[in-house]
Design a protein around this motif. Structure first.
Motif, PDB file in Angstrom:
ATOM      1  N   GLN B  10       0.822  -1.201   0.000  1.00  0.00           N
ATOM      2  CA  GLN B  10       0.000   0.000   0.000  1.00  0.00           C
ATOM      3  C   GLN B  10       0.858   1.254   0.000  1.00  0.00           C
ATOM      4  OE1 GLN B  10      -2.647  -1.178   3.430  1.00  0.00           O
ATOM      5  NE2 GLN B  10      -4.203  -0.379   2.000  1.00  0.00           N
ATOM      6  N   VAL B  11       1.868   1.215   0.850  1.00  0.00           N
ATOM      7  CA  VAL B  11       2.744   2.384   0.921  1.00  0.00           C
ATOM      8  C   VAL B  11       3.422   2.613  -0.422  1.00  0.00           C
ATOM      9  CG1 VAL B  11       4.839   3.315   1.948  1.00  0.00           C
ATOM     10  CG2 VAL B  11       3.162   2.151   3.380  1.00  0.00           C
ATOM     11  N   LEU B  12       3.973   1.564  -0.968  1.00  0.00           N
ATOM     12  CA  LEU B  12       4.660   1.693  -2.248  1.00  0.00           C
ATOM     13  C   LEU B  12       3.724   2.248  -3.312  1.00  0.00           C
ATOM     14  CD1 LEU B  12       6.985   1.392  -4.122  1.00  0.00           C
ATOM     15  CD2 LEU B  12       6.537  -1.052  -4.294  1.00  0.00           C
ATOM     16  N   ARG B  13       2.537   1.666  -3.352  1.00  0.00           N
ATOM     17  CA  ARG B  13       1.615   2.120  -4.372  1.00  0.00           C
ATOM     18  C   ARG B  13       1.249   3.577  -4.169  1.00  0.00           C
ATOM     19  NH1 ARG B  13      -2.847  -2.183  -5.352  1.00  0.00           N
ATOM     20  NH2 ARG B  13      -1.056  -3.460  -4.754  1.00  0.00           N
ATOM     21  N   ALA B  14       1.068   3.948  -2.916  1.00  0.00           N
ATOM     22  CA  ALA B  14       0.744   5.338  -2.627  1.00  0.00           C
ATOM     23  C   ALA B  14       1.852   6.264  -3.119  1.00  0.00           C
ATOM     24  CB  ALA B  14       0.529   5.520  -1.125  1.00  0.00           C
ATOM     25  N   ILE B  15       3.061   5.851  -2.841  1.00  0.00           N
ATOM     26  CA  ILE B  15       4.181   6.704  -3.235  1.00  0.00           C
ATOM     27  C   ILE B  15       4.247   6.847  -4.750  1.00  0.00           C
ATOM     28  CG2 ILE B  15       6.694   6.849  -3.319  1.00  0.00           C
ATOM     29  CD1 ILE B  15       6.702   5.689  -0.499  1.00  0.00           C
ATOM     30  N   VAL B  16       4.135   5.735  -5.443  1.00  0.00           N
ATOM     31  CA  VAL B  16       4.178   5.809  -6.899  1.00  0.00           C
ATOM     32  C   VAL B  16       3.039   6.684  -7.410  1.00  0.00           C
ATOM     33  CG1 VAL B  16       4.070   4.522  -9.048  1.00  0.00           C
ATOM     34  CG2 VAL B  16       5.277   3.573  -7.096  1.00  0.00           C
ATOM     35  N   PHE B  75       7.208  -3.073  -9.931  1.00  0.00           N
ATOM     36  CA  PHE B  75       6.223  -3.706  -9.072  1.00  0.00           C
ATOM     37  C   PHE B  75       4.850  -3.100  -9.303  1.00  0.00           C
ATOM     38  CE2 PHE B  75       3.625  -3.784  -5.299  1.00  0.00           C
ATOM     39  CZ  PHE B  75       3.634  -5.115  -4.960  1.00  0.00           C
ATOM     40  N   TYR B  76       4.841  -1.792  -9.322  1.00  0.00           N
ATOM     41  CA  TYR B  76       3.590  -1.064  -9.506  1.00  0.00           C
ATOM     42  C   TYR B  76       2.897  -1.503 -10.794  1.00  0.00           C
ATOM     43  CZ  TYR B  76       0.566   3.050 -10.159  1.00  0.00           C
ATOM     44  OH  TYR B  76      -0.492   3.892 -10.361  1.00  0.00           O
ATOM     45  N   VAL B  77       3.667  -1.560 -11.854  1.00  0.00           N
ATOM     46  CA  VAL B  77       3.095  -1.912 -13.148  1.00  0.00           C
ATOM     47  C   VAL B  77       2.596  -3.355 -13.156  1.00  0.00           C
ATOM     48  CG1 VAL B  77       3.672  -2.381 -15.546  1.00  0.00           C
ATOM     49  CG2 VAL B  77       4.390  -0.249 -14.487  1.00  0.00           C
ATOM     50  N   ASP B  78       3.417  -4.241 -12.640  1.00  0.00           N
ATOM     51  CA  ASP B  78       3.037  -5.649 -12.684  1.00  0.00           C
ATOM     52  C   ASP B  78       1.811  -5.928 -11.834  1.00  0.00           C
ATOM     53  OD1 ASP B  78       4.999  -6.229 -14.401  1.00  0.00           O
ATOM     54  OD2 ASP B  78       6.367  -7.084 -12.941  1.00  0.00           O
TER      55      ASP B  78
END
Lengths: 384, 384
Positions: B10-16, B75-78
């Motif tokens: 979630q954090v990663l996705r939020a950042i992206v 990661f986000y894309v996949d």
DNA sequence: GTTAGCACTCTATGCCTATGAGTGCTAACG
DNA sequence: CGTTAGCACTCATAGGCATAGAGTGCTAAC
């Protein structure tokens, strides 16, 4: 408004020369040192003040040097000594490159724009003529799979236009043959510009396939009338130039370029006077976005009498002498490559200028300068 | 290397997400406020530190927020949830625009690149397939004035190639007819790729005109083999993007683009795995100049089986979901416009990804991520 | 008419400081 | 043990300020 005395000319020319190469405002001291006019900076300063007052120079701010105004550049250009072949331009090389690309006119012209872009590090531009003057040499209908076919139209200049079409139903070989014959006979020798009108009646004669062909003719006519294509090559070159280090500036110019109509207007506009080599400086182009640019173009000709322009669009501070020679040379090469006898209106033109301007004779006339009263007769779109 | 726990995702996705839209490094506080994960900034900070350690994030400097690394984007894309139709993409509109331009394949593909450039404000790119798979449907010799003539060659895809040639001397109508016949019969149905070899022997049979035709075939063969054309549209769009406010950066990228070979390599390179929608992020393209960019492409097909790619090249920080949909949609539209039955390999492909990644199942596998060990098997040119 | 000198203007540069966003660490909390 | 609050620390950025340098305009002398 009378002419400039000799020293003023020298000073002005020195300033333009220097600014062209350094892109920095040039001060009295620099002029005195680098161009030995035999006078002191102070004297130069006085001359510069005069020149500014007369509108040939501008001052970005109080304590910077001077830079030429449009009027200053205009004087410089009109005063240029004409052409020895440009050493940068390997005539033979150009000829070969263009010849190689001569598969179609489009290729030649595109290539010419590219060459100009590369040689100058500015933008190479070219107008692809509408071609209403071309006449039809051959026309063929080539069936593909099923109801699809391609219409191929060859003009006397060697340019080829094609269009994929859909028949209402898959036609027999005979149908195709018949249609091809009919079209070919009717249209051969006709000018492209005439297509729109007489095309329709032919279409009617073709019965069931009329619909399709009507559509085709319409499209071909359309492309050949309004369709003066514009080529621009070397956009990234502009980013090299110091005046476009500011992204905002670059963006404005490049954007203007994308609206093809505008450039078309410019290219169509410039040769108001006539043929040959033309230079439009800064606001002489009627386009606010282009205030910092200049456009140098020359006409080319094809045997069919089709005419277009190739040229260079670059910062107002450009090496006019060099660019003018290049453009002239390439235009000539294009004309040759297209197979037209050299008719070189531009050469006479340039020497004409040279003769009038150089020996400081005829001071009373303003020459063929276009500056005068700019943009009184054409309203610009209000845009940014 | 194991999977990320739910909150890290979630954090990663939020950042992206955030970075994609703001182009600013994003800090723990922002994440906590804008994306309600129900935890405090401090916790986020810890997660971010972890993510950075694992290579998903980067820190421009100590006291800025984090930005995604290539791996993070990957990661986000996949992990993206697949496609509802993109509201920005008026499918019907696209279809019409493309259909209108369908005069030739070249037109369609060019138009597709243009659309993509416009819709995304990035670069639209497209590869014009070499066309060695196309086969010849018709071939005609059209005489112009004197010894000049045009060869017109129509392929089954509807694409047309032409070349202006010079006969050694002006041929009679019968000569032209004969040559046309000979060529047409011999070559019809042949693939363009085969031309180079068997062409020569035909040329010999044609006697005195062999020289000319030899040259023509050579040229056509040349163009159709090495000649995978590349189209790039919308260069100026890039200047809009905040990451390219630095002229130097923009210049580097645009320059790389001008050396067509490089882009060709990229476009040819990306689909290593295979068909469908492909995303190359930052250094996943083997090109240092492109480290800050990403490339999203999808294949299109023509009935002749000819394949190419259309896509978007933009800053690494792009809205992948949106861009992917657009590219996919346009590729599909191109395929349709070219008349191939929809074979849409990409759709299955995407859903495949989606299924694997989304429900956080199968954590052990790395998915089909291309990151892994990049560029071990291909040496890059040493360049700047 | 030309030049030297000088005061003045204005930009560009460098340095300093304050600001503030953001982090990492530690200790307390539930 | 995971979460949180607090705090000290880092570092890029912006603003303020003084300085240097380029260039001008003017005046007075040559």
């Amino acid at each position: 408004m009378a002419g400039l005395d000799d020293r003023k000319r020298q000073v002005l020319r020195a300033i333009v020369d220097d600014y062209i190469h350094t892109a920095e405002p040039v001060g009295s001291r620099t002029v005195a040192r680098k161009y030995n006019l035999g006078v002191s900076p102070a004297t130069i300063r006085n001359e510069m003040a005069d020149l500014e007052f007369m509108g040939y120079l501008e001052q970005p701010h109080t304590s910077a040097g001077r830079i030429p105004s449009d009027k200053g550049y205009r004087f410089y250009v009109d005063t240029l000594v004409g052409s020895q072949a440009d050493p940068d331009l390997d005539q033979e090389g150009v000829r070969q490159v263009l010849a190689f690309k001569a598969q179609r006119m489009e290729g030649v012209v595109r290539q010419a724009a590219h060459l100009l872009g590369e040689a100058t590090e500015f933008l190479g531009v070219a107008s692809q003529p509408a071609g209403t003057e071309e006449s039809i040499v051959a026309l063929q209908v080539v069936p593909l799979r099923g109801p699809e076919a391609v219409i191929v139209l060859v003009a006397d200049t060697g340019s080829v236009r094609t269009k994929m079409i859909q028949f209402p139903h898959t036609p027999s070989a005979r149908d195709v043959e018949a249609i091809g014959q009919a079209l070919s006979q009717r249209l051969r020798g006709m000018r492209l510009g005439e297509l729109g009108s007489s095309g329709r009646e032919i279409a009617r004669e073709l019965g069931q396939f009329g619909v399709v062909l009507d559509q085709v003719l319409q499209l071909l006519g359309e492309r050949s009338s309004g369709g003066e294509r514009l080529l621009v090559d070397g956009t990234t070159n502009l980013l090299q130039q110091p005046e476009f280090q500011d992204v905002a500036k670059a963006k404005r110019v490049l954007h203007a370029l994308e609206r093809e109509e505008l450039l078309a207007e410019m290219l169509g506009d410039v040769p108001r006077g006539g043929q040959g080599l033309e230079v439009a400086i800064g606001r002489e182009m009627q386009l606010e976005e282009m205030a910092d640019c200049s456009l140098v173009t020359a006409v080319y000709a094809a045997p069919g009498g089709v005419l277009g322009r190739v040229g260079v669009l670059g910062p107002r501070r450009m090496d006019y002498r060099r660019v003018m020679r290049l453009v002239e040379g390439v235009a000539q090469a294009v004309t040759n490559a297209l197979g037209a006898e050299a008719q070189a209106p531009q050469l006479t033109r340039l020497e004409d200028t040279e003769l009038r301007a150089e020996p400081s004779a005829i001071p009373g006339r303003r020459g063929r300068r276009r500056g005068g009263e700019p943009r009184q007769n054409r309203e610009r779109p209000a845009g940014s």
